[in-house]
Design an enzyme around this catalytic site. Structure first.
Site, short mmCIF file in Angstrom:
data_model
loop_
_atom_site.label_atom_id
_atom_site.label_comp_id
_atom_site.label_asym_id
_atom_site.label_seq_id
_atom_site.Cartn_x
_atom_site.Cartn_y
_atom_site.Cartn_z
N PHE A 182 -6.30 17.07 -1.20
CA PHE A 182 -5.01 16.58 -1.83
C PHE A 182 -3.69 16.49 -0.71
CE2 PHE A 182 -6.99 18.28 -5.83
CZ PHE A 182 -7.74 17.54 -6.13
N SER A 191 1.93 11.83 -10.51
CA SER A 191 1.15 13.07 -10.21
C SER A 191 -0.34 12.98 -10.04
CB SER A 191 1.63 14.00 -11.33
OG SER A 191 1.05 15.39 -11.27
N TRP A 235 -0.80 11.11 -6.72
CA TRP A 235 -0.72 12.34 -5.72
C TRP A 235 -2.03 13.05 -5.51
CZ3 TRP A 235 -0.90 17.59 -5.48
CH2 TRP A 235 -0.36 18.19 -4.20
N HIS A 236 -2.71 13.39 -6.41
CA HIS A 236 -3.67 14.40 -6.39
C HIS A 236 -5.15 13.62 -5.77
CE1 HIS A 236 -1.69 17.09 -9.31
NE2 HIS A 236 -2.47 17.80 -8.69
N GLY A 237 -5.06 12.21 -5.78
CA GLY A 237 -6.09 11.69 -5.07
C GLY A 237 -6.29 10.24 -5.53
#
Length: 475
Positions: free
Chosen positions: A475, A323, A326-328
Site C-alpha cells: 500500500f 481511504s 488509498w489502500h489499493g
C-alpha cells in the site's frame, strides 16, 4: 530488507547502532549516519525510486520556503501549495493508479466499440502511499503556519526516509515530529531497553501469529470460491481478520520500537481495535495515524461537520471511500472503503444511540462481525470472489465442495489470537480490578524473559520458513 531478516538483525541494525553510539554527542554525525542508513535501507528495495523521492523531497523544501516567505494573505501561497501537493499526488497516481484507471477506461471504450487503450505496467514502489502522505503534511503544515520549513535539506530528507517508519508507517505528520527533529537528541539506555522490548514484541506478533494465520487464510482464499462451504469461508475470513491485525500492529510495534532506540517517539498506531463497540470507535483504534491524517488533511478541509448534517455524512463517506482507494487500486478496496463509510454514517444517524443501550460485550461482538464482513472484500482478489464468499458465509446448510484441508496448528494459533483480543476486552472492562499494570511492574523480569524467549523462537521460525512480506508493504 525486512526487519526480521538475518541481514537486518545481524548486520544492518547492529552496524548502524554501533556507529550511532560511536559518534556519541555529535548531532551532525548522528544525523549523517541515520540519513545514510535510511537511504541505503530504502535503496536496497527501491534502487531507482529512491532518487525520485529525493528529488521530490528537495522540491518540497523549496516550495515550503517559498510559501513561508510570502505574507499570509498572499494568494500565491495557495498556488505554491497546490503545486507541491499536486506533484506529490502525481507520483502516487502514476505509480499506483494509472494502470487501474487506464484498464477501466479501456473496458468502457471497448464496450462502446471504440479503440481500446494500453498502458505499460509500472512496478509499485514499496511504501509510496506512506511517503506521499507524509510529504503532503509538511507542505500543508507550513502553509497553515503550524510549523516552519525544515532547517535543512538533510533534516527533511531524514524525516522522509527515516527507516523504521518508512515502508508501512505509522504515518508521521510533520508537526508531530518537528520539535524532535530540531532537538535530535541522543537516545538513552531507557530508550534502548524499552524500544528493543517493543521491537521484540512486534517480531513475535508478526512471525509467530500473523504468518501462521496467513497460511490458513491463503489456503482458503486460493480455493475455487464457488465451491467453498460455510465453515471454510468463515474460517478463512477469521484467519485474515486476525492476521491483518497482528501483521500490521506487529510492524507498527517494530517501527515504534526501532525509532525509540534512536531517541524518537512515534505516535501509536493501534489501540486494541477489536474491543471497539462501534465502527466509529474501531476507526479511532485501528491505523490511528491514517485516521487522524484523513481527519486533519481531508475531512476538515472538506468542511468537516461545520456545514450541516447532510454535508457531514457526505464528507464522512467520501473520506472513507478515499481511504479504500488509498489502500489499493482495485474495486475490492473501493468497496471496502465505501462499506466502512456507510457504517460511519449509520453510526451518526442512529446506530451509536442504539448500541449504547445494549450490553457492551454484545455490542463488541456485533462490531467485530461488521468489521470481519468488511475484511472479506478487502482480502478477496476480486468482487466476484468476495461475492462467492459472502454467499457461502450466509448459507450454513448449503452444500459445498470438499472441505479445505487446513492443518490443526493454524486453528490453535487462531484460538490464541482470539484469546489475546478477548483478554483486551476483559482488561478494558475490568482493568481496575485486574491491576495488570501493577502485576507487570512486579514481574517485569519474568515478562521480559518470556518476551525474549518468544523473540528467539520467532527469529528461528523466520529463518526456517519462507519470508512473508508485511501486508501493508503493497500500500
Amino acid at each position: 530488507m525486512l526487519f526480521y531478516e538475518p541481514l537486518f538483525l545481524f548486520l544492518f541494525a547492529p552496524a548502524v547502532y554501533g556507529l550511532y553510539l560511536l559518534v556519541g554527542g555529535n548531532r551532525g554525525a548522528r544525523l549523517a549516519i541515520l540519513l545514510a542508513a535510511s537511504l541505503f535501507f530504502y535503496a536496497w528495495s527501491e534502487p531507482l525510486f529512491v532518487f525520485v523521492v529525493l528529488g521530490s523531497a528537495f522540491a518540497d523544501v523549496f516550495i515550503a520556503r517559498r510559501i513561508a516567505a510570502l505574507p499570509p494573505d498572499d494568494k500565491s501561497r495557495k498556488l505554491w501549495l497546490a503545486l507541491g501537493v499536486s506533484a506529490n499526488l502525481g507520483l502516487l497516481v502514476y505509480f499506483k493508479y494509472a494502470g487501474f484507471l487506464v484498464a477501466n477506461l479501456d473496458v468502457i471504450l471497448r464496450a462502446l466499440t471504440m479503440p481500446g487503450l494500453a498502458f505499460a505496467s509500472v512496478a509499485l514502489p514499496i511504501g509510496v502511499s506512506f511517503i506521499v502522505f507524509e510529504k503532503i503534511t509538511f507542505l500543508v503544515d507550513v502553509h497553515r503556519g503550524v510549523t516552519k520549513p525544515a532547517q535543512s535539506l538533510s533534516l527533511y530528507a531524514f524525516y522522509v526516509f527515516f527507516f523504521p517508519k518508512l515502508l508501512a508507517g505509522p504515518i508521521v505528520k510533520y508537526h508531530d515530529i518537528a520539535e524532535q527533529l530540531a532537538r535530535f537528541r541522543h537516545a538513552t539506555s531507557e530508550d534502548f531497553t524499552e524500544g528493543f522490548a517493543r521491537f521484540m514484541l512486534g517480531v513475535g506478533k508478526k512471525l509467530l501469529i500473523a504468518d501462521t494465520l496467513a497460511g490458513g487464510a491463503d489456503l482458503v482464499f486460493s480455493q475455487d470460491a464457488s465451491r467453498i462451504g460455510f465453515l471454510d469461508a468463515w474460517a478463512g475470513v477469521l484467519f485474515f481478520t486476525f492476521q491483518i491485525y497482528f501483521d500490521f500492529s506487529g510492524y507498527s510495534d517494530m517501527a515504534i520500537g526501532l525509532a525509540r532506540m534512536f531517541g524518537f517517539r512515534l505516535q501509536e498506531n493501534f489501540d486494541m481495535p477489536y474491543v471497539a463497540a462501534s465502527v466509529t470507535e474501531f476507526w479511532r483504534r485501528w491505523h490511528m495515524s491514517l485516521t487522524s491524517w484523513i481527519r486533519d488533511y481531508l475531512y476538515i478541509p472538506l468542511g468537516g461537520n461545520r456545514r450541516g448534517e447532510l454535508r457531514t455524512h457526505v464528507n464522512l463517506w467520501l473520506c472513507f471511500f478515499a481511504s479504500g482507494l488509498w489502500h489499493g487500486a482495485a474495486w475490492t478496496y473501493v468497496a471496502w472503503g465505501a462499506y466502512n463509510g456507510l457504517f460511519l454514517v449509520l453510526d451518526r444517524l442512529f446506530l451509536l444511540d442504539w448500541l449504547k443501550r445494549r450490553p457492551v460485550f454484545l455490542v463488541n461482538l456485533l462490531t467485530f462481525l461488521v468489521v470481519t464482513i468488511g475484511w472479506t472484500v478487502f482480502r478477496a482478489s476480486s468482487l466476484e470472489q468476495a461475492g462467492a464468499f459472502y454467499l457461502a458465509m450466509a448459507r450454513p446448510f448449503a452444500g459445498g465442495g470438499e472441505p479445505v484441508a487446513i492443518p490443526a496448528y493454524h486453528f490453535v494459533v487462531l484460538s490464541i489470537a482470539a484469546a489475546i483480543c478477548l483478554s483486551q476486552r476483559l482488561y478494558l472492562s475490568f482493568g481496575d480490578r485486574l491491576s495488570s499494570s501493577l502485576l507487570a511492574q512486579r514481574h517485569a523480569f519474568a515478562l521480559n524473559a518470556v518476551l525474549a524467549l518468544l523473540f528467539v523462537c520467532a527469529v528461528g521460525k523466520g529463518l526456517a520458513d519462507p519470508f512473508k512480506p508485511f501486508i501493508y508493504f503493497r500500500f
